[in-house]
Write a protein that holds these residues in place. Sequence first.
Motif, PDB file in Angstrom:
ATOM      1  N   TYR A 104      40.548  31.239  26.840  1.00 38.78           N
ATOM      2  CA  TYR A 104      41.140  32.329  27.626  1.00 38.78           C
ATOM      3  C   TYR A 104      40.250  33.570  27.556  1.00 38.78           C
ATOM      4  O   TYR A 104      39.995  34.226  28.575  1.00 38.78           O
ATOM      5  CB  TYR A 104      42.532  32.656  27.078  1.00 38.78           C
ATOM      6  CG  TYR A 104      43.670  31.921  27.741  1.00 38.78           C
ATOM      7  CD1 TYR A 104      43.546  30.590  28.112  1.00 38.78           C
ATOM      8  CD2 TYR A 104      44.878  32.556  27.998  1.00 38.78           C
ATOM      9  CE1 TYR A 104      44.599  29.919  28.717  1.00 38.78           C
ATOM     10  CE2 TYR A 104      45.933  31.905  28.604  1.00 38.78           C
ATOM     11  CZ  TYR A 104      45.798  30.583  28.960  1.00 38.78           C
ATOM     12  OH  TYR A 104      46.830  29.926  29.573  1.00 38.78           O
ATOM     13  N   SER A 105      39.784  33.880  26.341  1.00 38.23           N
ATOM     14  CA  SER A 105      38.918  35.051  26.181  1.00 38.23           C
ATOM     15  C   SER A 105      37.606  34.864  26.929  1.00 38.23           C
ATOM     16  O   SER A 105      37.053  35.819  27.488  1.00 38.23           O
ATOM     17  CB  SER A 105      38.648  35.298  24.695  1.00 38.23           C
ATOM     18  OG  SER A 105      39.840  35.645  24.011  1.00 38.23           O
ATOM     19  N   ASP A 129      38.182  35.694  30.473  1.00 34.31           N
ATOM     20  CA  ASP A 129      38.223  37.154  30.623  1.00 34.31           C
ATOM     21  C   ASP A 129      36.815  37.741  30.665  1.00 34.31           C
ATOM     22  O   ASP A 129      36.513  38.636  31.475  1.00 34.31           O
ATOM     23  CB  ASP A 129      39.007  37.778  29.468  1.00 34.31           C
ATOM     24  CG  ASP A 129      40.507  37.569  29.578  1.00 34.31           C
ATOM     25  OD1 ASP A 129      40.991  37.342  30.706  1.00 34.31           O
ATOM     26  OD2 ASP A 129      41.192  37.617  28.543  1.00 34.31           O
ATOM     27  N   THR A 130      35.934  37.244  29.796  1.00 35.17           N
ATOM     28  CA  THR A 130      34.557  37.734  29.760  1.00 35.17           C
ATOM     29  C   THR A 130      33.817  37.366  31.044  1.00 35.17           C
ATOM     30  O   THR A 130      33.061  38.186  31.596  1.00 35.17           O
ATOM     31  CB  THR A 130      33.813  37.152  28.546  1.00 35.17           C
ATOM     32  OG1 THR A 130      34.488  37.563  27.353  1.00 35.17           O
ATOM     33  CG2 THR A 130      32.379  37.645  28.495  1.00 35.17           C
ATOM     34  N   ARG A 140      35.104  36.988  33.915  1.00 36.00           N
ATOM     35  CA  ARG A 140      35.626  37.866  34.965  1.00 36.00           C
ATOM     36  C   ARG A 140      34.892  39.207  34.972  1.00 36.00           C
ATOM     37  O   ARG A 140      34.522  39.711  36.034  1.00 36.00           O
ATOM     38  CB  ARG A 140      37.125  38.101  34.755  1.00 36.00           C
ATOM     39  CG  ARG A 140      38.026  36.941  35.122  1.00 36.00           C
ATOM     40  CD  ARG A 140      39.427  37.187  34.576  1.00 36.00           C
ATOM     41  NE  ARG A 140      40.421  36.301  35.156  1.00 36.00           N
ATOM     42  CZ  ARG A 140      41.676  36.201  34.744  1.00 36.00           C
ATOM     43  NH1 ARG A 140      42.082  36.950  33.720  1.00 36.00           N
ATOM     44  NH2 ARG A 140      42.512  35.385  35.335  1.00 36.00           N
ATOM     45  N   THR A 141      34.695  39.762  33.783  1.00 38.83           N
ATOM     46  CA  THR A 141      34.049  41.072  33.717  1.00 38.83           C
ATOM     47  C   THR A 141      32.590  41.009  34.164  1.00 38.83           C
ATOM     48  O   THR A 141      32.023  42.026  34.567  1.00 38.83           O
ATOM     49  CB  THR A 141      34.115  41.653  32.291  1.00 38.83           C
ATOM     50  OG1 THR A 141      33.424  40.788  31.392  1.00 38.83           O
ATOM     51  CG2 THR A 141      35.568  41.793  31.836  1.00 38.83           C
ATOM     52  N   ARG A 185      49.512  35.684  28.139  1.00 39.40           N
ATOM     53  CA  ARG A 185      48.217  36.057  28.705  1.00 39.40           C
ATOM     54  C   ARG A 185      47.902  35.356  30.016  1.00 39.40           C
ATOM     55  O   ARG A 185      46.949  35.739  30.714  1.00 39.40           O
ATOM     56  CB  ARG A 185      47.107  35.750  27.693  1.00 39.40           C
ATOM     57  CG  ARG A 185      47.121  36.644  26.475  1.00 39.40           C
ATOM     58  CD  ARG A 185      45.984  36.331  25.534  1.00 39.40           C
ATOM     59  NE  ARG A 185      44.662  36.433  26.156  1.00 39.40           N
ATOM     60  CZ  ARG A 185      43.529  36.210  25.521  1.00 39.40           C
ATOM     61  NH1 ARG A 185      43.547  35.871  24.237  1.00 39.40           N
ATOM     62  NH2 ARG A 185      42.374  36.334  26.144  1.00 39.40           N
TER      63      ARG A 185
END
Length: 275
Positions: free
Chosen positions: A223-224, A227-228, A230-231, A252
């Motif tokens: 999941y993290s 997120d990374t 995406r950024t 989340r």
Amino acid sequence: MTANALPAPVTKAGQEGLAALLADSGKALVALDFDGTLAPIVADPELARAHPQALDALVALAPKVAAVAVITGRPAEVAVRNGGFAGVPGLEHLVVLGHYGAERWDARSGEVTAPDPHPGVDAVRAELPGLLEGSGTWVEDKGRAVAVHTRRAADPQAAFEALREPLTGLATRHGLIVEPGRMVLELRPPGMDKGVALTGFAREIGAGSVLYGGDDLGDLPAYSAVDTLRTSGTPGLLVCSGSDEVTELRERADVVVDGPEGVVELLRALADRIG
């Protein structure tokens, strides 16, 4: 979720991830955990098998995306066997990243590649029987890791909590780490997790978007990783195979479905929507 209907992501990032996947599915990576996501959780992990409709759903979707990756803590060959993935027409783009990415099985070759095992696993394997005597637990030997399951104990949660500290100490002494899950504590080598595996494979294939679906604490690094990504400009969609045992992923996720059956419905809906 009704049949063949895509659920609406509850976050803007999830909406953008789904839109990107649908707009350019040929560059999309669909990555999924195995136990609890593609396969129902059972008391004996050796008896875990993919949901009866999972294979058909993957066959319908896989040719329409860049790749499908199953990312699991199990040995790759075990996930391949329990999933029924070998030799299935339409799954040529499937990769199984076992032992959190330490092993890799490619559908095209049918072969598993892996580095040498960590020596600490043998040391832990030898010491576990004495530490676990009388606990009512069961040890799953994964070859490159060992997992202590408390689901069969008289009080599974109490056994889980009682063993967490001593197992962490044992793992640390032999250069391993402890990965907690749904009534299971896995002792494995450090340096690999589902986030590392997902990021590496996404970069390898040049994924334009990433969907990741999981159900347990071991899926949080993935999941993290999404997120990374995406950024850094790669849209992503986080899917939770919901259960009453773990709530962290649900909190989340962009989309929550009802266990492996809901995951299968989502995969089918994606395949239908892509056309």
